[in-house]
Design an enzyme around this catalytic site. Structure first.
Site, PDB file in Angstrom:
ATOM      1  N   HIS A  34      12.842   9.786 -29.467  1.00 56.15           N
ATOM      2  CA  HIS A  34      11.688  10.559 -29.005  1.00 56.15           C
ATOM      3  C   HIS A  34      11.947  12.041 -29.313  1.00 56.15           C
ATOM      4  O   HIS A  34      11.051  12.753 -29.756  1.00 56.15           O
ATOM      5  CB  HIS A  34      11.514  10.318 -27.506  1.00 56.15           C
TER       6      HIS A  34
ATOM      7  N   LYS B 243       8.703  22.900 -15.607  1.00 50.07           N
ATOM      8  CA  LYS B 243       7.712  21.817 -15.624  1.00 50.07           C
ATOM      9  C   LYS B 243       6.967  21.762 -14.293  1.00 50.07           C
ATOM     10  O   LYS B 243       5.754  21.630 -14.251  1.00 50.07           O
ATOM     11  CB  LYS B 243       8.375  20.460 -15.936  1.00 50.07           C
TER      12      LYS B 243
ATOM     13  N   ARG C 244      -1.870  21.714 -17.360  1.00 48.25           N
ATOM     14  CA  ARG C 244      -0.788  20.737 -17.537  1.00 48.25           C
ATOM     15  C   ARG C 244      -0.721  20.199 -18.971  1.00 48.25           C
ATOM     16  O   ARG C 244       0.326  19.721 -19.423  1.00 48.25           O
ATOM     17  CB  ARG C 244      -0.954  19.593 -16.523  1.00 48.25           C
TER      18      ARG C 244
ATOM     19  N   GLU D  59      -3.781  17.161 -14.405  1.00 47.50           N
ATOM     20  CA  GLU D  59      -3.968  17.434 -15.839  1.00 47.50           C
ATOM     21  C   GLU D  59      -5.428  17.669 -16.238  1.00 47.50           C
ATOM     22  O   GLU D  59      -5.937  17.073 -17.176  1.00 47.50           O
ATOM     23  CB  GLU D  59      -3.364  16.304 -16.683  1.00 47.50           C
TER      24      GLU D  59
ATOM     25  N   HIS E 289       3.951  11.830 -31.286  1.00 42.36           N
ATOM     26  CA  HIS E 289       3.703  10.426 -30.924  1.00 42.36           C
ATOM     27  C   HIS E 289       3.284   9.599 -32.125  1.00 42.36           C
ATOM     28  O   HIS E 289       3.657   8.432 -32.251  1.00 42.36           O
ATOM     29  CB  HIS E 289       2.633  10.337 -29.831  1.00 42.36           C
TER      30      HIS E 289
ATOM     31  N   LYS F 170       3.943  11.681 -12.019  1.00 45.09           N
ATOM     32  CA  LYS F 170       3.211  10.623 -12.722  1.00 45.09           C
ATOM     33  C   LYS F 170       4.141   9.432 -12.867  1.00 45.09           C
ATOM     34  O   LYS F 170       5.327   9.603 -13.130  1.00 45.09           O
ATOM     35  CB  LYS F 170       2.866  11.081 -14.136  1.00 45.09           C
TER      36      LYS F 170
ATOM     37  N   HIS G 245       3.519  16.803 -29.001  1.00 41.01           N
ATOM     38  CA  HIS G 245       3.431  15.364 -28.759  1.00 41.01           C
ATOM     39  C   HIS G 245       2.276  14.671 -29.498  1.00 41.01           C
ATOM     40  O   HIS G 245       2.328  13.460 -29.675  1.00 41.01           O
ATOM     41  CB  HIS G 245       3.332  15.073 -27.259  1.00 41.01           C
TER      42      HIS G 245
ATOM     43  N   ARG H 207       0.821  -1.242   0.000  1.00 39.98           N
ATOM     44  CA  ARG H 207       0.000   0.000   0.000  1.00 39.98           C
ATOM     45  C   ARG H 207       0.837   1.267   0.000  1.00 39.98           C
ATOM     46  O   ARG H 207       0.388   2.339   0.400  1.00 39.98           O
ATOM     47  CB  ARG H 207      -0.970   0.023   1.182  1.00 39.98           C
TER      48      ARG H 207
ATOM     49  N   ASN I 268       1.996  18.840 -23.422  1.00 40.11           N
ATOM     50  CA  ASN I 268       1.838  17.921 -24.567  1.00 40.11           C
ATOM     51  C   ASN I 268       2.138  18.588 -25.900  1.00 40.11           C
ATOM     52  O   ASN I 268       2.019  17.949 -26.951  1.00 40.11           O
ATOM     53  CB  ASN I 268       0.401  17.372 -24.616  1.00 40.11           C
TER      54      ASN I 268
ATOM     55  N   GLU J  21      12.889  18.124 -25.053  1.00 40.01           N
ATOM     56  CA  GLU J  21      11.903  18.466 -24.003  1.00 40.01           C
ATOM     57  C   GLU J  21      12.281  19.796 -23.343  1.00 40.01           C
ATOM     58  O   GLU J  21      11.416  20.569 -22.948  1.00 40.01           O
ATOM     59  CB  GLU J  21      11.825  17.370 -22.931  1.00 40.01           C
TER      60      GLU J  21
HETATM   61  N1  LIG Z   1       6.283  10.040 -15.881  1.00 42.08           N
HETATM   62  C1  LIG Z   1       6.381  11.038 -16.719  1.00 42.08           C
HETATM   63  O1  LIG Z   1       5.892  12.141 -16.466  1.00 42.08           O
HETATM   64  C2  LIG Z   1       7.122  10.849 -17.990  1.00 42.08           C
HETATM   65  C3  LIG Z   1       7.454  11.952 -18.790  1.00 42.08           C
HETATM   66  C4  LIG Z   1       8.207  11.727 -19.948  1.00 42.08           C
HETATM   67  C5  LIG Z   1       8.584  10.445 -20.308  1.00 42.08           C
HETATM   68  N2  LIG Z   1       8.221   9.395 -19.507  1.00 42.08           N
HETATM   69  C6  LIG Z   1       8.604   8.022 -19.865  1.00 42.08           C
HETATM   70  O2  LIG Z   1      10.024   7.930 -19.878  1.00 42.08           O
HETATM   71  C7  LIG Z   1      10.387   6.839 -20.731  1.00 42.08           C
HETATM   72  C8  LIG Z   1      11.553   7.271 -21.584  1.00 42.08           C
HETATM   73  O3  LIG Z   1      12.633   7.575 -20.740  1.00 42.08           O
HETATM   74  P1  LIG Z   1      14.141   7.586 -21.262  1.00 42.08           P
HETATM   75  O4  LIG Z   1      14.210   8.351 -22.507  1.00 42.08           O
HETATM   76  O5  LIG Z   1      14.973   7.967 -20.108  1.00 42.08           O
HETATM   77  O6  LIG Z   1      14.350   6.064 -21.713  1.00 42.08           O
HETATM   78  P2  LIG Z   1      14.984   4.761 -20.995  1.00 42.08           P
HETATM   79  O7  LIG Z   1      14.676   4.720 -19.558  1.00 42.08           O
HETATM   80  O8  LIG Z   1      14.514   3.623 -21.828  1.00 42.08           O
HETATM   81  O9  LIG Z   1      16.539   4.984 -21.194  1.00 42.08           O
HETATM   82  C9  LIG Z   1      17.076   5.000 -22.494  1.00 42.08           C
HETATM   83  C10 LIG Z   1      18.226   4.004 -22.637  1.00 42.08           C
HETATM   84  O10 LIG Z   1      19.379   4.544 -21.999  1.00 42.08           O
HETATM   85  C11 LIG Z   1      19.933   3.593 -21.103  1.00 42.08           C
HETATM   86  N3  LIG Z   1      20.558   4.381 -20.048  1.00 42.08           N
HETATM   87  C12 LIG Z   1      19.963   5.033 -19.036  1.00 42.08           C
HETATM   88  N4  LIG Z   1      20.853   5.779 -18.372  1.00 42.08           N
HETATM   89  C13 LIG Z   1      22.057   5.574 -18.957  1.00 42.08           C
HETATM   90  C14 LIG Z   1      23.348   6.096 -18.749  1.00 42.08           C
HETATM   91  N5  LIG Z   1      23.581   7.003 -17.804  1.00 42.08           N
HETATM   92  N6  LIG Z   1      24.353   5.657 -19.539  1.00 42.08           N
HETATM   93  C15 LIG Z   1      24.114   4.772 -20.551  1.00 42.08           C
HETATM   94  N7  LIG Z   1      22.891   4.273 -20.812  1.00 42.08           N
HETATM   95  C16 LIG Z   1      21.877   4.670 -20.031  1.00 42.08           C
HETATM   96  C17 LIG Z   1      18.766   2.743 -20.674  1.00 42.08           C
HETATM   97  O11 LIG Z   1      19.200   1.495 -20.219  1.00 42.08           O
HETATM   98  C18 LIG Z   1      17.963   2.662 -21.972  1.00 42.08           C
HETATM   99  O12 LIG Z   1      18.509   1.655 -22.788  1.00 42.08           O
HETATM  100  C19 LIG Z   1       9.150   6.490 -21.546  1.00 42.08           C
HETATM  101  O13 LIG Z   1       8.630   5.278 -21.072  1.00 42.08           O
HETATM  102  C20 LIG Z   1       8.196   7.626 -21.267  1.00 42.08           C
HETATM  103  O14 LIG Z   1       6.837   7.221 -21.305  1.00 42.08           O
HETATM  104  C21 LIG Z   1       7.521   9.571 -18.370  1.00 42.08           C
HETATM  105 ZN   LIG Z   2       8.140  13.815 -24.553  1.00 39.77          ZN
END
Ligand SMILES: NC(=O)c1ccc[n+]([C@@H]2O[C@H](COP(=O)([O-])OP(=O)(O)OC[C@H]3O[C@@H](n4cnc5c(N)ncnc54)[C@H](O)[C@@H]3O)[C@@H](O)[C@H]2O)c1
Ligand SMILES: [Zn+2]
Length: 355
Positions: A259, A220, A234, A230, A245, A136, A241, A114, A238, A178
């Site tokens: 991305h 942000k 908020r 949102e 997307h 989020k 996006h 929980r 987007n 971003e």
């Molecule tokens: N919660 C939110 O508000 C929010 C906002 C934006 C994006 N997201 C989510 O974030 C995700 C994308 O995140 P991301 O772009 O960080 O991708 P990711 O977490 O997949 O990381 C990208 C790649 O880099 C590698 N990596 C990470 N740190 C590293 C480092 N220091 N050195 C070498 N390799 C490294 C990872 O293993 C992975 O292969 C998506 O799932 C998206 O939906 C969430």
């Molecule tokens: Zn984005």
């Protein structure tokens, strides 16, 4: 909710605060878990161990890297591991990774027993300025992104740009997109600063990188604080996006597109719609278009037939009535509105528009 300024720490101070937090809460934290993926285990865990030696005694939970693993089955594996290793309500999870790890870890922490405490240590630029900000978290269901999730606040956010040294240029530029978005939707000065200084992030200038990352986080966070769930404002996050997307899903099975490139393109197309529909000046539009297309080397990357497919993804993906979709559109650089009704015709014209 914690004010972000009170929980976010950079570099040396961050590790000092984290150490302090762990030692000070020794009575209430009896088990520390580090959630990471196979790449952050290699590249980032040694940095963390080097800063806080006694973390070597914590339990490691490793998941396979990649968006495909961001699902409920991975969470179940993590729950099993937590149980096996005697996780309980006094456990703490340190999420060491990019957005995938922090999204999964924050979600797991919100429902295991929980709710247990967690700390985000984002290791990608996108994680630092976007994914670990805004409370989020969540996982995907089949191909639908983030359908299962929760709002949950970490106890701390640790930013260490040392992690960026092992990150590919491709991933760095995802985060940078971003950051530009934050300037475009909310702060013209920041957009200008980013235009002049973004290269310092790639070139490991810690001081300037920290400054730009901090400003991006605050932009942000201010938006999120005004509308955490949102319901309105908020949505401006987007910007870029809706079309971005669709480009990402179209290209997912073809060549890899970051991305960042998808969102940079999305921002150009959606700026064109802003010009048509939302009073964005031609001057601002040209500035955005020339800068982003140059930075991301975007040059007619889609043929007319591809654009037809991308258009159909947007059209059929969105279950909107009356042939309209609601966009977040710029009024001018630094000001964005949301809930702007845009007809499919204009979306199609934006995609066909060449730059
Ligand atoms: N919660 C939110 O508000 C929010 C906002 C934006 C994006 N997201 C989510 O974030 C995700 C994308 O995140 P991301 O772009 O960080 O991708 P990711 O977490 O997949 O990381 C990208 C790649 O880099 C590698 N990596 C990470 N740190 C590293 C480092 N220091 N050195 C070498 N390799 C490294 C990872 O293993 C992975 O292969 C998506 O799932 C998206 O939906 C969430
Ligand atoms: Zn984005």
């Amino acid at each position: 909710m914690n004010q972000i300024e009170n929980i976010i720490f950079f570099d040396k101070v961050a590790y000092k605060k984290l150490k302090h937090y762990l030692l000070n809460n020794i009575d209430t934290i009896n088990n520390v878990f580090i959630l990471l993926d196979n790449y952050t285990k290699i590249h980032c865990l040694p940095i963390l161990y080097d800063k806080i030696d006694f973390l070597k005694k914590s339990n490691i939970i490793e998941i396979k890297s990649g968006e495909k693993k961001k699902n409920i089955y991975t969470c179940i594996e993590i729950f099993k591991k937590l149980e096996e290793l005697k996780g309980n309500r006094k456990s703490l999870i340190l999420n060491l990774g990019g957005g995938v790890v922090t999204d999964i870890g924050g979600f797991v922490a919100s429902i295991f027993k929980r709710g247990i405490r967690f700390i985000n240590i984002p290791t990608t630029l996108l994680g630092m300025v976007d994914a670990s900000i805004g409370y989020k978290n969540g996982v995907n269901l089949n191909y639908i992104k983030n359908v299962i999730g929760s709002f949950n606040v970490p106890d701390m956010l640790i930013i260490d740009t040392n992690f960026l040294k092992t990150l590919s240029k491709y991933e760095i530029f995802s985060g940078i997109a971003e950051m530009f978005k934050h300037g475009l939707i909310a702060d013209k000065n920041y957009w200008n600063e980013m235009k002049n200084k973004y290269l310092y992030i790639q070139n490991d200038n810690v001081e300037i990188a920290n400054y730009l990352i901090y400003k991006s986080i605050i932009i942000k966070q201010k938006i999120v604080n005004k509308d955490p769930k949102e319901n309105g404002l908020r949505k401006i996050l987007n910007f870029g996006h809706t079309i971005g997307h669709a480009l990402e899903s179209y290209l997912m099975n073809k060549k890899k597109i970051s991305h960042g490139i998808a969102i940079a393109l999305g921002m150009i197309y959606e700026s064109w719609i802003s010009l048509e529909k939302n009073g964005l000046s031609k001057k601002d539009y040209n500035e955005i278009k020339f800068f982003l297309s140059d930075l991301y080397s975007i040059n007619k990357i889609f043929s007319n037939s591809e654009i037809e497919i991308i258009y159909s993804i947007i059209k059929y993906d969105k279950k909107n009535e009356n042939n309209n979709i609601y966009f977040s559109l710029l009024n001018k650089i630094g000001v964005c509105s949301y809930n702007c009704e845009v007809s499919f015709n204009i979306i199609k014209n934006s995609l066909l528009h060449r730059f």
